[in-house]
Write an enzyme that holds these catalytic residues in place. Structure first.
Site, PDB file in Angstrom:
ATOM      1  N   GLU A   1      -3.463  27.949  36.326  1.00 41.15           N
ATOM      2  CA  GLU A   1      -3.253  28.599  35.036  1.00 41.15           C
ATOM      3  C   GLU A   1      -4.141  27.907  34.009  1.00 41.15           C
ATOM      4  OE1 GLU A   1       0.613  29.907  34.328  1.00 41.15           O
ATOM      5  OE2 GLU A   1       0.147  30.725  32.365  1.00 41.15           O
TER       6      GLU A   1
ATOM      7  N   GLU B   1       8.096  22.276  31.611  1.00 42.78           N
ATOM      8  CA  GLU B   1       7.952  23.653  31.131  1.00 42.78           C
ATOM      9  C   GLU B   1       9.323  24.293  30.882  1.00 42.78           C
ATOM     10  OE1 GLU B   1       6.114  26.247  34.001  1.00 42.78           O
ATOM     11  OE2 GLU B   1       5.531  27.694  32.456  1.00 42.78           O
TER      12      GLU B   1
HETATM   13  C1  RAM Z   1       3.510  30.982  31.149  1.00 46.23           C
HETATM   14  C2  RAM Z   1       3.465  29.617  30.558  1.00 46.23           C
HETATM   15  C3  RAM Z   1       2.886  29.583  29.177  1.00 46.23           C
HETATM   16  C4  RAM Z   1       3.490  30.651  28.313  1.00 46.23           C
HETATM   17  C5  RAM Z   1       3.337  31.996  28.970  1.00 46.23           C
HETATM   18  C6  RAM Z   1       3.979  33.107  28.201  1.00 46.23           C
HETATM   19  O1  RAM Z   1       2.306  31.336  31.679  1.00 46.23           O
HETATM   20  O2  RAM Z   1       4.776  29.112  30.508  1.00 46.23           O
HETATM   21  O3  RAM Z   1       3.120  28.327  28.632  1.00 46.23           O
HETATM   22  O4  RAM Z   1       2.908  30.674  27.041  1.00 46.23           O
HETATM   23  O5  RAM Z   1       3.928  31.970  30.245  1.00 46.23           O
END
Ligand code: RAM
Length: 907
Positions: free
Chosen positions: A495, A759
């Site tokens: 990512e 996260e």
């Molecule tokens: C995921 C990650 C990222 C967030 C998006 C919406 O890819 O958690 O941090 O901003 O979602």
């Protein structure tokens, strides 16, 4: 009489002696120190700046380009250069002197400098070069099948010989890549930056770097050489968006180099060396190097001496492929600090988990890579795999990396002690698995190399609760690991994107921890480059992979980030630069939502992302952000003196807040959805009529009580949760959330060994173990946005919104019941601010420092009955202290610069 203040720490465009800037009206800043330590209430009343075209001229007091004369002003930051026109490649020296309150002049400061980059497109003569596509790739090389990702490429090695007929007086290297580069001159690596030129939308704007290479050159033959990696340009970034695994080659298919060296000889003549047909290329030992996959390096393919002038190229070297520059792609100077290795870590433990397979614990979830030391037979293959967590059986947990491999392979050449560091990859990891190592590896075998955008540390926070201290550490490590040219969401899985929602919620915390002014100056250009023709800001900047426009709380970063940088650094230029773009975003929202509720164009609406059992209605959350945008735009217009716009946006804000209240709030202050985040955003964004605010705050507290004293906020609500509680008179509830170590809380992750911010609140729980590996990073900074509250409320260091950039400082600490002391510092653009408090017996001490040429209002938690002494005398009699007024439970004093120690005792 001698002066009381001395100018120090001269900077230009936020940087120390920058080279190669392209701002034609750079801003100059300095800080002031008391000439005699301990003196209070010092201020600058005037300054004089001299800018000279030569160092010796400046030493003689000549400002041949600019002599500002004596300017009566308190301003000591962001003074716009107003001298003669600045030209490409020229270095300028400057100094400043200041006058104090008694009109005594200081000496001129030590000199500082800046140097312009290549300002005109016509200054560039070089051409893009790379390997011919007919060059055989290492595809056939015995790469582990698991490491084979489509799109992996071997690194080009490029070289030329520059013959310099005379002695060199000055040489500058201007260089960039489509991809990432490492330049070598005469066998030596140039500079200490990694992953240069950094990430931008390479189809619009590519940064170049400037290096002083005078000392690396010699008269006669010189080798100029480079290695390229695919980086963000052609390598893997983001996730597997289209099901075909096409998360690579986002901008182009293969890396290219653009290099120009300007040489001035001692006799006054000059020469330019460029990348062109006179270069050769070959494949070398880097079989491939990719951010997500890792690096495979076969030392048997090393091109011994390839970057030395004496090197004799064999037939592996072929003429390079040459491409003309496309004038539509702007070459710009890098405005921010490069990525550097800022720390090394020694592993804490190594365990053999199965025969020949060892796992290292670095003791810290870090971002970067490791340096490997090894000796063995040629062809021995040592493999390193990088993960954040271990499985219960002690093996590495790789599933949350998704398709990212994070694997480095080193194949020995068999010549004694060999040292390997990968070139163009980085990993997010705490644990390293090593296999294939010849012999018994020790703690010395690996060294952790911590790399990130080298934003200078500015904040420190410490208190009597070790868990909170660990939280602050985790926040800082999260910031370090994710500020890699752009603010990314995570550093480990497939990512690593510049998610806007994450950035906007964290930006103020980021500003306390490190000087990120230049970093966000750069990133805001990425955001605006990515703005759609209809005015929509993106959800990620640079805009790749997630190509739709930004959702609520994501797109709004385009307004919140510049506003925050203005508040934290007093920077009006970032507001001016992006004013049109911000206005277009708001117009885009307004046009799509004429009834002032953000119903349309919410795109991928993430809501209060990753909240815990609390669904905040998305339209409501969007409308709150729409209102916040209008509120901030009215303030921005005010800061820029755009009175009509200020009124226009104020009207819009009023309209949105009324629509919000009508649609979602009842007469008792209940908000539909009823989540903590509903109340938090309504209060933070000032959307409620005065009389409903205390009611809404009560409901917020009730919601927390219903969760047994726990939070339920996701990315969006979490940042303002503790500030809103504190502003509403419930600081003890905010402290309760801070002190919790039961699920969900910051403390829960810490109790279970977190060294970075996770996260998800439930990234790992005792009940369920790991969360869904489809999205479970252990190094994401968003939930760390509570850091702002630690500095701004717990320690009480804040700027005055009307006089931003800490010209006037608001000191309003909130001592919590469970803490016995707090000590915080923040290096502002005006200098070092410190705030500490301590409880002993029935007394409380507040010790604060504010820099020369600033003032502060301190609001002490006390009433007129409290005995308040400063340095042993009644506060209102102390030097530099003026009593202002009593507010609810606070005694306010105005302070001049200096250090003060207040002792409070209830009488
Ligand atoms: C995921 C990650 C990222 C967030 C998006 C919406 O890819 O958690 O941090 O901003 O979602």
């Amino acid at each position: 009489m001698t002066t009381t203040i001395t100018p120090v720490r001269l900077r230009c465009e936020y940087l120390d002696n920058p080279s190669g800037i392209d701002t034609t009206q750079p801003r100059l800043s300095w800080q002031l120190e008391a000439t005699t330590p301990g003196q209070r209430s010092l201020k600058q009343t005037a300054y004089q700046i001299l800018v000279s075209s030569s160092e010796s001229g400046l030493a003689q007091g000549q400002g041949d380009l600019w002599d500002s004369g004596k300017v009566s002003s308190r301003q000591s930051s962001h003074i716009v250069y107003a001298g003669s026109v600045l030209t490409s490649g020229q270095q300028y020296w400057w100094q400043v002197r200041v006058w104090d309150a008694r009109d005594e002049a200081s000496d001129f400061s030590a000199s500082a400098s800046w140097e312009m980059g290549l300002l005109n497109d016509g200054d560039w003569q070089s051409k893009w070069i790379g390997l011919q596509s007919s060059m055989p790739a290492y595809d056939a090389i015995d790469v582990e099948p698991m490491q084979k990702l489509p799109g992996l490429q071997s690194s080009p090695y490029l070289r030329t010989i520059a013959t310099l007929p005379r002695a060199v007086r000055k040489a500058r290297l201007y260089v960039t890549a489509k991809g990432v580069y490492e330049v070598h001159i005469n066998g030596q690596r140039v500079g200490d930056a990694y992953f240069a030129p950094g990430w931008t939308d390479y189809q619009r704007r590519i940064q170049y770097q400037t290096y002083d290479v005078t000392a690396q050159l010699q008269q006669g033959e010189n080798s100029v050489a480079a290695i390229l990696g695919t980086g963000w340009y052609a390598g893997h970034v983001g996730f597997w968006i289209d099901g075909n695994g096409n998360n690579y080659q986002h901008y182009g298919s293969a890396p290219r180099l653009l290099l120009q060296m300007q040489i001035e000889y001692t006799d006054g003549s000059s020469q330019t060396i460029i990348s062109d047909e006179n270069w050769q290329g070959a494949l070398g030992p880097i079989v491939y190097s990719d951010f997500l996959a890792g690096e495979t390096y076969d030392a048997r393919h090393e091109l011994a001496g390839w970057d030395q002038p004496t090197f004799q190229a064999d037939d592996r070297w072929q003429p390079v492929l040459v491409e003309e520059r496309d004038a539509a792609v702007r070459l710009v100077a890098e405005p921010a600090q490069p990525i550097r290795v800022t720390q090394t870590l020694t592993p804490q433990a190594v365990t053999e988990v199965s025969p020949g397979v060892f796992i290292y614990d670095m003791g810290q979830n870090m971002v970067g890579w490791v340096r490997l030391q090894v000796a063995g037979e040629a062809g021995t293959r040592v493999q390193l795999r990088f993960v954040e967590m271990l499985n219960p059986d002690g093996t590495i947990y790789t599933t949350n990396l998704r398709s990212a491999r994070q694997t480095d392979t080193y194949i020995l050449k068999g010549q004694g002690q060999e040292i390997f560091e990968p070139h163009f990859t980085f990993h997010g990891f705490r644990y390293v698995e090593i296999s294939g190592y010849p012999g018994q590896p020790t703690l010395e075998t690996l060294t952790g190399m911590v790399a990130h955008s080298d934003t200078p540390p500015t904040g420190s926070f410490e208190c009597s609760n070790p868990m909170v201290n660990q939280l602050q550490k985790n926040i800082v490590w999260g910031q370090r690991g994710n500020f890699i040219s752009v603010p990314t969401d995570c550093p480990q899985r497939d990512e690593r994107l510049g998610w806007m929602g994450d950035a906007q919620i964290f930006v103020r915390t980021a500003c306390y921890n490190m000087d990120v002014a230049a970093f966000f100056t750069k990133w805001m250009r990425d955001v605006v480059d990515a703005q759609a023709p209809d005015g929509g800001f993106p959800g990620v900047a640079p805009r790749i992979v997630v190509k739709v426009n930004g959702a609520p709380a994501w797109g709004d970063a385009g307004i919140i980030v510049p506003w925050t940088i203005y508040q934290m650094y007093g920077d009006t230029r970032i507001l001016e630069e992006h004013y049109e773009a911000m206005a277009r975003w708001l117009a885009y929202l307004h046009e799509a939502n004429p009834d002032l509720l953000w119903k349309n164009k919410r795109n991928n609406d993430y809501g209060d992302w990753l909240s815990i059992d609390a669904d905040t209605p998305k339209e409501l959350l969007g409308t709150a952000y729409f209102g916040y945008d209008a509120l901030l735009m009215s303030r921005i217009a005010h800061a820029l003196g755009r009175d009509e716009d200020e009124e226009k946006y104020q009207r819009l804000f009023k309209g949105i807040s009324e629509a919000f209240t009508r649609a979602y709030v009842d007469e008792e202050g209940y908000i539909s959805g009823g989540t903590q985040t509903c109340y938090v955003v309504a209060l933070q964004m000032q959307l409620l009529p005065e009389h409903l605010r205390p009611l809404a705050a009560r409901h917020l507290v009730k919601e927390i009580e219903k969760k047994n004293g726990h939070l339920s906020t996701g990315f969006v609500g979490v940042g303002y949760l503790c500030p809103v509680l504190t502003n509403s008179g419930y600081s003890e509830v905010a402290y309760q959330l801070l002190n919790n170590d039961t699920f969900p809380s910051w403390g829960y992750s810490i109790k279970h060994g977190a060294t970075t911010i996770w996260e998800r609140w439930d990234g790992w729980t005792t009940d369920k173990g790991f969360q869904d590996p489809g999205m479970n990073s252990f190094n994401h900074y968003s939930l760390g946005s509570v850091g702002q509250w630690l500095f701004q409320y717990v320690a009480g260091i804040s700027t005055d919104q009307q006089r931003p950039g800490y010209q006037h400082i608001q000191l309003r600490p909130y001592p919590g019941d469970d803490l016995t002391y707090v000590k915080a510092e923040f290096m502002s653009i005006h200098g070092r601010i410190a705030s500490a408090w301590q409880k002993e017996g029935g007394a409380q001490t507040f010790t604060v420092t504010i820099p020369a040429n600033t003032t502060a209002t301190i609001a002490l938690p006390a009433t007129s009955d409290t005995q308040i002494l400063e340095g042993g005398v009644p506060a209102e009699e102390a030097d530099g202290v003026t009593f202002v007024q009593e507010e609810e439970e606070r005694m306010l004093f105005e302070l001049g610069s200096g250090t003060y120690s207040f002792r409070l005792r209830a009488s």
